[in-house]
Design a protein around this motif. Sequence first.
Motif, PDB file in Angstrom:
ATOM      1  N   GLY A 177       0.804  -1.206   0.000  1.00 45.21           N
ATOM      2  CA  GLY A 177       0.000   0.000   0.000  1.00 45.21           C
ATOM      3  C   GLY A 177       0.844   1.266   0.000  1.00 45.21           C
ATOM      4  N   PRO A 178       0.244   2.359   0.457  1.00 43.75           N
ATOM      5  CA  PRO A 178       0.950   3.642   0.394  1.00 43.75           C
ATOM      6  C   PRO A 178       2.135   3.746   1.350  1.00 43.75           C
ATOM      7  CG  PRO A 178      -1.150   3.882   1.500  1.00 43.75           C
ATOM      8  CD  PRO A 178      -1.102   2.488   0.951  1.00 43.75           C
ATOM      9  N   GLU A 179       2.278   2.829   2.295  1.00 45.64           N
ATOM     10  CA  GLU A 179       3.386   2.905   3.246  1.00 45.64           C
ATOM     11  C   GLU A 179       4.674   2.251   2.753  1.00 45.64           C
ATOM     12  OE1 GLU A 179       1.067  -0.783   4.228  1.00 45.64           O
ATOM     13  OE2 GLU A 179       0.488   1.282   3.987  1.00 45.64           O
ATOM     14  N   ILE A 180       4.748   1.868   1.504  1.00 45.58           N
ATOM     15  CA  ILE A 180       5.982   1.306   0.953  1.00 45.58           C
ATOM     16  C   ILE A 180       7.031   2.410   0.918  1.00 45.58           C
ATOM     17  CG2 ILE A 180       7.089   0.273  -1.066  1.00 45.58           C
ATOM     18  CD1 ILE A 180       4.316  -0.846  -1.831  1.00 45.58           C
ATOM     19  N   SER A 181       8.132   2.200   1.644  1.00 45.75           N
ATOM     20  CA  SER A 181       9.196   3.205   1.626  1.00 45.75           C
ATOM     21  C   SER A 181      10.454   2.605   1.018  1.00 45.75           C
ATOM     22  CB  SER A 181       9.483   3.724   3.032  1.00 45.75           C
ATOM     23  OG  SER A 181      10.250   2.803   3.767  1.00 45.75           O
ATOM     24  N   GLU A 182      11.189   3.445   0.313  1.00 48.14           N
ATOM     25  CA  GLU A 182      12.427   2.994  -0.308  1.00 48.14           C
ATOM     26  C   GLU A 182      13.431   2.565   0.759  1.00 48.14           C
ATOM     27  OE1 GLU A 182      15.925   4.814  -3.101  1.00 48.14           O
ATOM     28  OE2 GLU A 182      13.862   5.384  -3.536  1.00 48.14           O
ATOM     29  N   GLU A 183      13.452   3.273   1.885  1.00 48.09           N
ATOM     30  CA  GLU A 183      14.392   2.955   2.956  1.00 48.09           C
ATOM     31  C   GLU A 183      14.124   1.563   3.531  1.00 48.09           C
ATOM     32  OE1 GLU A 183      12.553   5.818   2.879  1.00 48.09           O
ATOM     33  OE2 GLU A 183      14.169   7.130   2.190  1.00 48.09           O
ATOM     34  N   LYS A 184      12.857   1.262   3.794  1.00 48.27           N
ATOM     35  CA  LYS A 184      12.515  -0.054   4.338  1.00 48.27           C
ATOM     36  C   LYS A 184      12.828  -1.149   3.323  1.00 48.27           C
ATOM     37  CE  LYS A 184       8.994  -2.973   6.278  1.00 48.27           C
ATOM     38  NZ  LYS A 184       7.579  -3.232   6.425  1.00 48.27           N
ATOM     39  N   LEU A 185      12.494  -0.898   2.073  1.00 48.84           N
ATOM     40  CA  LEU A 185      12.776  -1.873   1.024  1.00 48.84           C
ATOM     41  C   LEU A 185      14.273  -2.137   0.930  1.00 48.84           C
ATOM     42  CD1 LEU A 185      12.053  -3.676  -1.350  1.00 48.84           C
ATOM     43  CD2 LEU A 185      11.952  -1.623  -2.780  1.00 48.84           C
ATOM     44  N   GLU A 186      15.080  -1.083   0.994  1.00 46.92           N
ATOM     45  CA  GLU A 186      16.532  -1.262   0.921  1.00 46.92           C
ATOM     46  C   GLU A 186      17.041  -2.090   2.101  1.00 46.92           C
ATOM     47  OE1 GLU A 186      20.627   1.070  -0.140  1.00 46.92           O
ATOM     48  OE2 GLU A 186      18.855   2.271   0.302  1.00 46.92           O
ATOM     49  N   GLU A 187      16.503  -1.874   3.279  1.00 48.63           N
ATOM     50  CA  GLU A 187      16.935  -2.659   4.442  1.00 48.63           C
ATOM     51  C   GLU A 187      16.562  -4.133   4.288  1.00 48.63           C
ATOM     52  OE1 GLU A 187      19.110  -1.615   6.669  1.00 48.63           O
ATOM     53  OE2 GLU A 187      19.038   0.225   5.486  1.00 48.63           O
ATOM     54  N   VAL A 188      15.398  -4.419   3.733  1.00 46.76           N
ATOM     55  CA  VAL A 188      15.008  -5.816   3.493  1.00 46.76           C
ATOM     56  C   VAL A 188      15.957  -6.443   2.474  1.00 46.76           C
ATOM     57  CG1 VAL A 188      13.185  -7.316   2.583  1.00 46.76           C
ATOM     58  CG2 VAL A 188      12.597  -5.444   4.136  1.00 46.76           C
ATOM     59  N   ILE A 189      16.268  -5.722   1.412  1.00 49.23           N
ATOM     60  CA  ILE A 189      17.213  -6.223   0.399  1.00 49.23           C
ATOM     61  C   ILE A 189      18.569  -6.508   1.040  1.00 49.23           C
ATOM     62  CG2 ILE A 189      18.568  -5.572  -1.642  1.00 49.23           C
ATOM     63  CD1 ILE A 189      16.053  -4.009  -2.584  1.00 49.23           C
ATOM     64  N   ARG A 190      19.074  -5.575   1.834  1.00 52.60           N
ATOM     65  CA  ARG A 190      20.390  -5.749   2.476  1.00 52.60           C
ATOM     66  C   ARG A 190      20.375  -6.973   3.394  1.00 52.60           C
ATOM     67  NH1 ARG A 190      23.961  -1.772   1.800  1.00 52.60           N
ATOM     68  NH2 ARG A 190      25.070  -2.320   3.711  1.00 52.60           N
ATOM     69  N   ARG A 191      19.294  -7.167   4.139  1.00 49.49           N
ATOM     70  CA  ARG A 191      19.192  -8.327   5.031  1.00 49.49           C
ATOM     71  C   ARG A 191      19.206  -9.636   4.233  1.00 49.49           C
ATOM     72  NH1 ARG A 191      15.184  -6.643   7.783  1.00 49.49           N
ATOM     73  NH2 ARG A 191      13.514  -7.737   6.717  1.00 49.49           N
ATOM     74  N   HIS A 192      18.497  -9.674   3.111  1.00 54.48           N
ATOM     75  CA  HIS A 192      18.464 -10.882   2.281  1.00 54.48           C
ATOM     76  C   HIS A 192      19.808 -11.165   1.622  1.00 54.48           C
ATOM     77  CE1 HIS A 192      14.373 -12.508   2.298  1.00 54.48           C
ATOM     78  NE2 HIS A 192      14.050 -11.302   2.709  1.00 54.48           N
ATOM     79  N   LEU A 193      20.588 -10.118   1.394  1.00 57.59           N
ATOM     80  CA  LEU A 193      21.923 -10.287   0.803  1.00 57.59           C
ATOM     81  C   LEU A 193      23.001 -10.469   1.867  1.00 57.59           C
ATOM     82  CD1 LEU A 193      21.734  -7.592  -2.027  1.00 57.59           C
ATOM     83  CD2 LEU A 193      21.522 -10.079  -2.260  1.00 57.59           C
ATOM     84  N   LEU A 194      22.573 -10.556   3.123  1.00 60.53           N
ATOM     85  CA  LEU A 194      23.470 -10.734   4.268  1.00 60.53           C
ATOM     86  C   LEU A 194      24.463  -9.578   4.388  1.00 60.53           C
ATOM     87  CD1 LEU A 194      24.079 -14.570   3.925  1.00 60.53           C
ATOM     88  CD2 LEU A 194      22.361 -13.400   5.320  1.00 60.53           C
ATOM     89  N   LEU A 195      24.000  -8.371   4.081  1.00 64.97           N
ATOM     90  CA  LEU A 195      24.800  -7.165   4.213  1.00 64.97           C
ATOM     91  C   LEU A 195      24.433  -6.477   5.520  1.00 64.97           C
ATOM     92  CD1 LEU A 195      24.370  -5.762   0.595  1.00 64.97           C
ATOM     93  CD2 LEU A 195      26.391  -6.884   1.542  1.00 64.97           C
ATOM     94  N   PRO A 196      25.353  -5.717   6.099  1.00 64.28           N
ATOM     95  CA  PRO A 196      25.017  -4.978   7.323  1.00 64.28           C
ATOM     96  C   PRO A 196      23.976  -3.911   7.018  1.00 64.28           C
ATOM     97  CG  PRO A 196      27.155  -4.286   6.502  1.00 64.28           C
ATOM     98  CD  PRO A 196      26.716  -5.453   5.647  1.00 64.28           C
ATOM     99  N   PRO A 197      23.263  -3.431   8.039  1.00 68.80           N
ATOM    100  CA  PRO A 197      22.306  -2.352   7.825  1.00 68.80           C
ATOM    101  C   PRO A 197      23.000  -1.125   7.244  1.00 68.80           C
ATOM    102  CG  PRO A 197      22.061  -3.272  10.027  1.00 68.80           C
ATOM    103  CD  PRO A 197      23.302  -3.875   9.431  1.00 68.80           C
ATOM    104  N   SER A 198      22.262  -0.332   6.512  1.00 74.99           N
ATOM    105  CA  SER A 198      22.847   0.881   5.955  1.00 74.99           C
ATOM    106  C   SER A 198      23.198   1.834   7.083  1.00 74.99           C
ATOM    107  CB  SER A 198      21.862   1.552   4.992  1.00 74.99           C
ATOM    108  OG  SER A 198      20.755   2.051   5.712  1.00 74.99           O
ATOM    109  N   LYS A 199      24.055   2.768   6.805  1.00 76.91           N
ATOM    110  CA  LYS A 199      24.513   3.711   7.832  1.00 76.91           C
ATOM    111  C   LYS A 199      23.361   4.537   8.373  1.00 76.91           C
ATOM    112  CE  LYS A 199      29.181   3.762   6.381  1.00 76.91           C
ATOM    113  NZ  LYS A 199      30.185   4.141   5.513  1.00 76.91           N
TER     114      LYS A 199
END
Length: 73
Positions: free
Chosen positions: A48-70
Motif C-alpha cells: 500500500g501507500p506505506e511502501i518506503s524505499e528505505e525499508k525496502l533497501e533494508e530488506v534487500i540488504r538483510r536478504h543479501l546478508l549485508l550490514p544495515p545501511s549507515k
Amino acid sequence: MPRLGEKYDLEVVNITRSREEYQGEAHRVSGLPAAPAVMVDDELAGQGPEISEEKLEEVIRRHLLLPPSKTQA
C-alpha cells in the motif's frame, strides 16, 4: 525499485494484473499479497501507500546478508 535493483544487481519483476484478477479467487489462493505490494524473495517488504524505499533497501540488504545501511545503524 529499478534503481535499487541496479544498485544491488538484483532482478526486479513487476507483476501487473487487472483489479478483477487481484480480487479473484486465484490470486487469493496464490499466497501473494494484495496490490500494491513489494516482496523480496518471500518476505513482504511493504504494501500500500506505506511502501518506503528505505525499508525496502533494508530488506534487500538483510536478504543479501549485508550490514544495515549507515542511516539505519
